[in-house]
Design a protein around this motif. Sequence first.
Motif, mmCIF file in Angstrom:
data_model
loop_
_atom_site.group_PDB
_atom_site.id
_atom_site.type_symbol
_atom_site.label_atom_id
_atom_site.label_comp_id
_atom_site.label_asym_id
_atom_site.label_seq_id
_atom_site.Cartn_x
_atom_site.Cartn_y
_atom_site.Cartn_z
ATOM 1 N N ASP A 114 12.818 47.307 -27.215
ATOM 2 C CA ASP A 114 13.001 46.199 -26.251
ATOM 3 C C ASP A 114 11.741 45.927 -25.436
ATOM 4 O O ASP A 114 11.769 45.092 -24.523
ATOM 5 C CB ASP A 114 14.097 46.552 -25.233
ATOM 6 N N GLY A 115 10.680 46.673 -25.672
ATOM 7 C CA GLY A 115 9.441 46.462 -24.913
ATOM 8 C C GLY A 115 9.492 47.004 -23.498
ATOM 9 O O GLY A 115 8.687 46.636 -22.650
ATOM 10 N N ARG A 116 10.444 47.926 -23.209
ATOM 11 C CA ARG A 116 10.571 48.446 -21.844
ATOM 12 C C ARG A 116 9.712 49.680 -21.598
ATOM 13 O O ARG A 116 9.404 49.991 -20.455
ATOM 14 C CB ARG A 116 12.039 48.749 -21.527
ATOM 15 N N ILE A 117 9.359 50.425 -22.630
ATOM 16 C CA ILE A 117 8.490 51.604 -22.449
ATOM 17 C C ILE A 117 7.434 51.626 -23.555
ATOM 18 O O ILE A 117 7.670 51.111 -24.651
ATOM 19 C CB ILE A 117 9.279 52.944 -22.477
ATOM 20 N N ILE B 248 18.612 57.498 -19.499
ATOM 21 C CA ILE B 248 18.530 56.159 -18.886
ATOM 22 C C ILE B 248 17.978 56.273 -17.464
ATOM 23 O O ILE B 248 17.129 55.481 -17.053
ATOM 24 C CB ILE B 248 19.915 55.466 -18.920
ATOM 25 N N LEU C 70 14.314 56.750 -17.706
ATOM 26 C CA LEU C 70 13.675 55.480 -18.084
ATOM 27 C C LEU C 70 13.481 54.601 -16.861
ATOM 28 O O LEU C 70 12.432 53.989 -16.675
ATOM 29 C CB LEU C 70 14.616 54.692 -19.006
ATOM 30 N N GLU C 71 14.542 54.536 -16.053
ATOM 31 C CA GLU C 71 14.495 53.662 -14.874
ATOM 32 C C GLU C 71 13.443 54.158 -13.899
ATOM 33 O O GLU C 71 12.732 53.368 -13.288
ATOM 34 C CB GLU C 71 15.885 53.550 -14.235
ATOM 35 N N ALA D 78 14.746 51.481 -25.959
ATOM 36 C CA ALA D 78 13.915 50.969 -24.860
ATOM 37 C C ALA D 78 12.532 50.550 -25.379
ATOM 38 O O ALA D 78 11.985 49.524 -24.973
ATOM 39 C CB ALA D 78 13.771 52.029 -23.769
ATOM 40 N N PHE D 79 11.980 51.329 -26.293
ATOM 41 C CA PHE D 79 10.683 50.969 -26.883
ATOM 42 C C PHE D 79 10.807 49.666 -27.683
ATOM 43 O O PHE D 79 9.969 48.760 -27.555
ATOM 44 C CB PHE D 79 10.166 52.106 -27.776
ATOM 45 N N THR E 287 2.669 48.323 -30.745
ATOM 46 C CA THR E 287 3.840 47.469 -30.502
ATOM 47 C C THR E 287 5.004 47.887 -31.410
ATOM 48 O O THR E 287 4.802 48.566 -32.420
ATOM 49 C CB THR E 287 3.507 46.003 -30.833
ATOM 50 N N GLN F 160 10.740 55.746 -14.756
ATOM 51 C CA GLN F 160 9.455 55.382 -15.381
ATOM 52 C C GLN F 160 9.088 53.939 -15.092
ATOM 53 O O GLN F 160 7.940 53.627 -14.791
ATOM 54 C CB GLN F 160 9.581 55.532 -16.911
ATOM 55 N N ALA F 161 10.114 53.063 -15.223
ATOM 56 C CA ALA F 161 9.860 51.629 -15.065
ATOM 57 C C ALA F 161 9.547 51.287 -13.610
ATOM 58 O O ALA F 161 8.808 50.351 -13.322
ATOM 59 C CB ALA F 161 11.080 50.839 -15.555
#
Length: 388
Positions: free
Chosen positions: A338-341, A380, A383-384, A335-336, A192, A386-387
């Motif tokens: 923020d808990g996004r990846i 970015i 990232l998108e 992003a990490f 985390t 990936q999400a």
Amino acid sequence: MLGATGSIGVSTLDVAARHPDRYEVVALTGNSRVDVLYDQCLQHRPRYAVVGLEADVAGLAARFSSAGLATEVLAGPAALERVAALPEVDVVMAAIVGAAGLQPTLAAVRQGKRVLLANKEVLVMAGALFMAEVKRHGATLLPIDSEHNAVFQSLPAGYAGDAAGSGVSHIVLTASGGPFRTTPLERLQSVTPDEACAHPNWAMGRKISVDSATLMNKGLEVIEARWLFNLSPEQIEVVIHPQSVIHSLVQYVDGSVLAELGNPDMRTPIAYALAWPERIAAGVAPLDLPAIARLSFEQPDFVRFPCLALAYRALSAGGNAATVLNAANEVAVAAFLDGRIPFLAIAEIIAATLDAVPVRPMPDLAAILAEDAEARAVAIALLERQAA
Ligand code: NAD
Ligand code: MG
């Protein structure tokens, strides 16, 4: 003080407050932590305070006026450049995190000031231009990063980038290895942000803490050292030293190795750079070698920590590559946090961004800012994907 409200900023104010006969605070800048900035201004009574948003100016100015404080409140990037260039300022502490620090730090350099550089991203994204400006304007650049401060202290006095002429063979940057040095590899996917920010030896801002956990911090420091000391990538080694007591070393051609040691406390390099070439007390406890008992060393693990290899790759590629590396890293780390990846995606995003953006020359500031913007957009988009 650019970035007064951060970890380096707080340590710098602590050192300065120990020497009121030597230092007067002219301007303090923060970004969003307006309450911290208010308290710092009450204590240090600067002429200027700079916040990130125009919307925060009126409220802070009203609080100053009720407290009987004459501090003028300014906002935004142009105000950062303005206070960094003020004629009454002799020394600028560059302690903003990330690319946001580039232009205000350059503004200080262009006025020929003594610049204390903590904000390593400035040299990673714009090393060639930044060093040329330091030279052209006769600025004094002193490294705050503990490793580079240690190298600076271990090089001959007056070293001006001539390693061969100074008998320097290479330098060794020490790395603690961060919080995940011995974590089982299969656990790394699910660590985390709070675990990543729990550094074993240093209390730092969250971005550099994640950089330390991926070892990208050491990669950024390799690039930083290349510019500060005019060394080739082959002359910059990294060794893992979990106790963080030896802050870095210089190997000379005759076999001598000079190093700087101390407790891991940023007030040491800050005090050194503030007072250089003199020495002042920093509030740091003396080193107790029997209590430490043993120092250990190991090779860095490039498989566990691919970011270190990515930084060497960017350094060797030259041109815009380090700018791209830095921008992608800033995007991925945010992003990490923020808990996004997941943690391991940080290195994947950076590698994919380096693959996607061609290596190009970067002749001027406009080109640097354009490369930074393009790399952020690419990262970015990755990232998108990936999400999704
Ligand atoms: P931090 O997050 O604690 O503080 C960052 C500071 O920058 C804050 O004052 C914040 O208000 C300001 N800031 C952030 N974004 C901004 C923006 N867009 N515009 C204007 N100001 C902005 O970070 P830190 O740990 O103090 O690190 C600062 C720099 O020093 C980083 O580049 C880091 O790599 C470097 N550094 C830190 C340490 C350490 O021990 N903390 C050691 C070596 C190098
Ligand atoms: Mg460091």
